[in-house]
Scaffold this active site. Structure first.
Site, short mmCIF file in Angstrom:
data_model
loop_
_atom_site.label_atom_id
_atom_site.label_comp_id
_atom_site.label_asym_id
_atom_site.label_seq_id
_atom_site.Cartn_x
_atom_site.Cartn_y
_atom_site.Cartn_z
N GLY A 195 0.83 -1.20 0.00
CA GLY A 195 0.00 0.00 0.00
C GLY A 195 0.86 1.25 0.00
N ASP A 201 -4.58 6.86 13.90
CA ASP A 201 -5.22 6.42 12.65
C ASP A 201 -5.99 5.12 12.85
OD1 ASP A 201 -5.91 6.80 10.00
OD2 ASP A 201 -4.15 5.78 9.21
#
Length: 449
Positions: A39, A160
């Site tokens: 990613g 996050d």
């Protein structure tokens, strides 16, 4: 194949030492071989790799942080902060957090090497299995809150938290909190300073949008993750900008409703105002635990207590949803159980003397017929979740503090009233304010332990 972290060429031979496209070294720190990209984000990319220094060549996760080469001053500062952060992450030895294996600088890039966790993220699980029910959400909270408590105790904020960063292990099904690559250490002087905004906007607390983070910011993100998992809908669509409030309950499937207790916990997790939000993971766990303990109580098997008080009339008022009559009947029955007549209020010592059987019958009737919306045990769990702050408690249950124990208090005798709104406390001494709630909560807790 081997992946080049310099030019991003993905098809180098398995045993390549140098990239066949740009000529740069493939191995990182002469041991970690990048295999393929997993990613990419604003701060760099995540790559699957193997550690060739270990005979079994275990897989690992390589986090690469990139910075513009034309600004050496910024890079130097980034290196300094990166090292401080890596030291903090190295302290997080927990079975539900991927272990930090190494950190280093190479070719003007910063690298974190972390343990690879085999499993599926909750975001993937949501797509494959559908929305979570309240049992899975409560289990999620009970599994992850201790992890957050541990993280925050080490002065680290994740920043996050979202379903993509919560992984269920393939072996055992334990939940793991991943992607600490953007974590920031807290310091006594710096934790409330405005800084760079890091995180995913859908899940980000209001103060985090302004560059300020607290442990409560992680709790907010965890709560938002819960409502997405319950509804399967983007958090952006679960907030009504017109009325400035969360409307996640409107998107629950008919067969996937949540109890008022769990709903109240989620609402407090995602409250916009910091003052109305849980301050720590331990507070949330305490709210869940209090309900778990009081939830073990049996439904009343008798409507007449050992003090010869008859609770049939109270049962009937509650069954008929006549909340105001039930409220007045509650006061009368408490006086009767204490053999007190013609009194205007009960003292703290009276509450201590109230027989547990009578208190439990009253409480269980209220909670049963309000479906967990009203009752002394509900008020107790809210009081403790407010950290015994009486003003915050009154605000949460919808009481106007100056008249919390006065006939001038405007009560709502409807099931749409805030959770814990009833029974009222007109029977408490007006001069004692919150002391009666403290005494009542202690009595409830002792009766159910």
């Amino acid at each position: 194949m081997s992946f080049c972290t310099n030019c991003l060429y993905p098809q180098n031979p398995d045993d390549a030492c140098f990239c066949i496209k740009c000529g740069k070294l493939i191995l990182l720190k002469e041991r970690y071989r990048p295999l393929y990209a997993l990613g990419k984000g604003g701060f760099g990319r995540t790559i699957l790799g193997v550690d060739e220094h270990i005979p079994s060549q275990p897989q690992c996760v390589i986090k690469q942080l990139c910075f513009p080469e034309e600004n050496p001053a910024d890079f130097k500062k980034a290196v300094e902060l990166f090292r401080q952060e890596a030291v903090r992450l190295d302290e997080l030895h927990h079975p539900q957090i991927p272990q930090l294996l190494a950190y280093f600088e190479q070719e003007n890039r910063l690298y974190l090497i972390q343990e690879f966790i085999s499993g599926q993220t909750l975001s993937q699980e949501l797509l494959q299995a559908g929305v979570f029910n309240q049992g899975k959400i409560q289990k999620l909270l009970q599994d992850l809150l201790p992890v957050l408590e541990f993280v925050h105790s080490h002065h680290v904020i994740h920043r996050d938290i979202k379903p993509e960063n919560i992984m269920r292990k393939s072996s055992g099904g334990d939940l793991v909190l991943i992607d600490f690559g953007v974590a920031k250490f807290i310091s006594a002087t710096g934790m409330m300073k405005t800084g760079t905004t890091i995180g995913s906007p859908e899940y980000m607390a209001p103060e985090q949008m302004r560059g300020k983070v607290l442990p409560a910011s992680d709790l907010y993100s965890l709560g938002v993750s819960c409502i997405q998992l319950l509804t399967g809908i983007s958090p952006f669509d679960l907030y009504d900008d017109t009325s400035d409030r969360w409307v996640w309950r409107d998107y629950l499937l008919p067969e996937n409703q949540v109890t008022p207790h769990l709903g109240g916990i989620i609402d407090k997790l995602i409250h916009n105002a910091l003052a109305q939000r849980y301050k720590s993971a331990q507070e949330v766990l305490a709210a869940i635990e209090i309900k778990t303990q009081t939830g073990k109580k049996q439904q009343p098997t008798t409507l007449r207590s050992d003090t010869s008080v008859n609770y049939q009339q109270l049962r009937d008022f509650l069954a008929w949803k006549q909340w105001e009559k039930a409220d007045k009947e509650t006061w009368a029955l408490m006086c009767q159980a204490l053999s007190k007549w013609r009194v205007t209020y009960l003292s703290n010592s009276d509450l201590e003397s109230l027989p547990c059987q009578d208190l439990q019958i009253i409480d269980q009737l209220w909670t049963k017929y309000s479906q967990g919306h009203f009752g002394f045990s509900i008020q107790t769990q809210i009081y403790y979740s407010c950290d015994t702050d009486y003003a915050q408690f009154c605000s949460t249950v919808g009481w106007y503090l100056p008249y919390a124990t006065s006939p001038r208090q405007q009560l709502s005798f409807k099931l749409s009233a805030p959770i814990g709104h009833l029974p009222s406390h007109f029977w408490a001494s007006g001069t004692q304010l919150g002391k009666h709630m403290k005494a009542l909560a202690a009595k409830v807790a002792s009766c159910y332990n």
